[in-house]
Enzyme design. Structure first.
Site, PDB file in Angstrom:
ATOM      1  N   TYR A 121      -3.213  -1.148  10.210  1.00  0.00           N
ATOM      2  CA  TYR A 121      -3.099  -1.236   8.755  1.00  0.00           C
ATOM      3  C   TYR A 121      -1.731  -0.727   8.306  1.00  0.00           C
ATOM      4  O   TYR A 121      -1.055  -1.357   7.485  1.00  0.00           O
ATOM      5  CB  TYR A 121      -4.216  -0.431   8.083  1.00  0.00           C
ATOM      6  CG  TYR A 121      -4.274  -0.621   6.584  1.00  0.00           C
ATOM      7  CD1 TYR A 121      -4.892  -1.735   6.031  1.00  0.00           C
ATOM      8  CD2 TYR A 121      -3.693   0.310   5.716  1.00  0.00           C
ATOM      9  CE1 TYR A 121      -4.934  -1.919   4.661  1.00  0.00           C
ATOM     10  CE2 TYR A 121      -3.733   0.141   4.349  1.00  0.00           C
ATOM     11  CZ  TYR A 121      -4.351  -0.984   3.820  1.00  0.00           C
ATOM     12  OH  TYR A 121      -4.386  -1.163   2.453  1.00  0.00           O
TER      13      TYR A 121
ATOM     14  N   SER B  14       0.853  -1.179   0.000  1.00  0.00           N
ATOM     15  CA  SER B  14       0.000   0.000   0.000  1.00  0.00           C
ATOM     16  C   SER B  14       0.892   1.232   0.000  1.00  0.00           C
ATOM     17  O   SER B  14       2.096   1.144   0.244  1.00  0.00           O
ATOM     18  CB  SER B  14      -0.886  -0.013   1.247  1.00  0.00           C
ATOM     19  OG  SER B  14      -1.492   1.240   1.483  1.00  0.00           O
TER      20      SER B  14
END
Length: 260
Positions: free
Chosen positions: A164, A151
């Site tokens: 996350y 990401s």
């Protein structure tokens, strides 16, 4: 030893390959799965949510086969079942894409432990344990490709989503670990780090003009990406054309990471 004259566009083909793509019945995982089908691969899709009708139709429209298994990747027994059922259906696993993931946002001061555990178990632990199980199959076969999904938060951070951010940093670490441990068995492990892509998941977020402008201004391409922008890279990393790339990550972000 291969000669440069041996190179041809067949290096990019996935004809006859079997790809396991977790969570590919929705979101960006669907883009990876369809790209593989278009390149010639059959699919095995572990999924959590029920509806698989769209991805099933898309893959079958390419003349490829797809099999599904519903369950929870945070459960050890389901992880092994995915490997066992895929081998029962296809007899091999050539490609693994660790796509399934989750995020949960809350103020840091009051961040719930259950959010931390949920994200870490799916976004990091499941990547390790599924890859570990699949790598045994790939080793016995003589090779394979593992593609981890990072990401923009694999190399930066954002507020209100600590697990996350930490898990996506960890995914790049796991990518290097797998490359180091499995490279000798002709198993290449790499990661892609999608930037800001326009999907249903962030549709509401993109309605905020202040946020959208802030992100767009940092993307040198001048616009958010689309799921199709991932297709070429994921097929490349799954193909023979990337056989000497191992332990690296590729940002697909329109230049986001290159700007301040």
């Amino acid at each position: 030893m291969a000669n440069i004259t041996d190179f041809n566009l067949g290096y990019f083909s996935l004809e006859g390959k079997v790809a396991m793509v977790t969570g590919a019945n929705q979101g960006l995982g669907m883009a990876y799965a369809v790209a593989f089908a278009k390149a010639g691969a059959d699919l095995f899709i572990p999924h959590f949510t029920e509806d698989v009708s769209e991805i099933k139709a898309l893959i079958e429209a390419e003349g490829r086969r797809v099999e599904f298994l519903q369950g929870d990747l945070t459960k050890e027994e389901y992880i092994q079942q995915c490997v066992d059922v895929c081998m029962e259906k296809y007899g091999k696993i050539d490609i693994l894409v660790n796509n399934a993931g989750a995020s949960a946002f809350a103020p840091f001061e009051d961040y719930p432990r259950r959010y931390w555990d949920m994200c870490m178990n799916l976004d990091l632990n499941a990547v390790y344990f599924l890859s570990h199980a699949v790598s045994k199959v790939m080793k016995a076969q003589g090779g394979g490709k593992i593609i981890n999904i990072g990401s923009a938060l694999s190399y930066t951070s954002d507020k209100h989503c600590p697990p996350y951010t930490v898990s996506k940093h960890g995914v790049l670490g796991l990518t290097k670990v797998f490359a180091n441990e499995l490279g000798a068995y002709n198993i290449q492990t790499n990661a892609i780090c999608p930037g800001f892509l326009a999907t249903e998941v962030n549709a509401e977020l993109r309605k905020d003009p202040k946020f959208t402008e802030k992100i767009t201004n940092r993307i040198s391409a001048g616009h958010w990406g689309e799921p199709v922008d991932l297709a070429g890279t994921v097929v490349f990393l799954a193909s023979k054309a990337s056989d000497y790339i191992n332990g690296w990550h590729i940002n697909i972000d329109g230049g986001f990471a290159a700007c301040i």
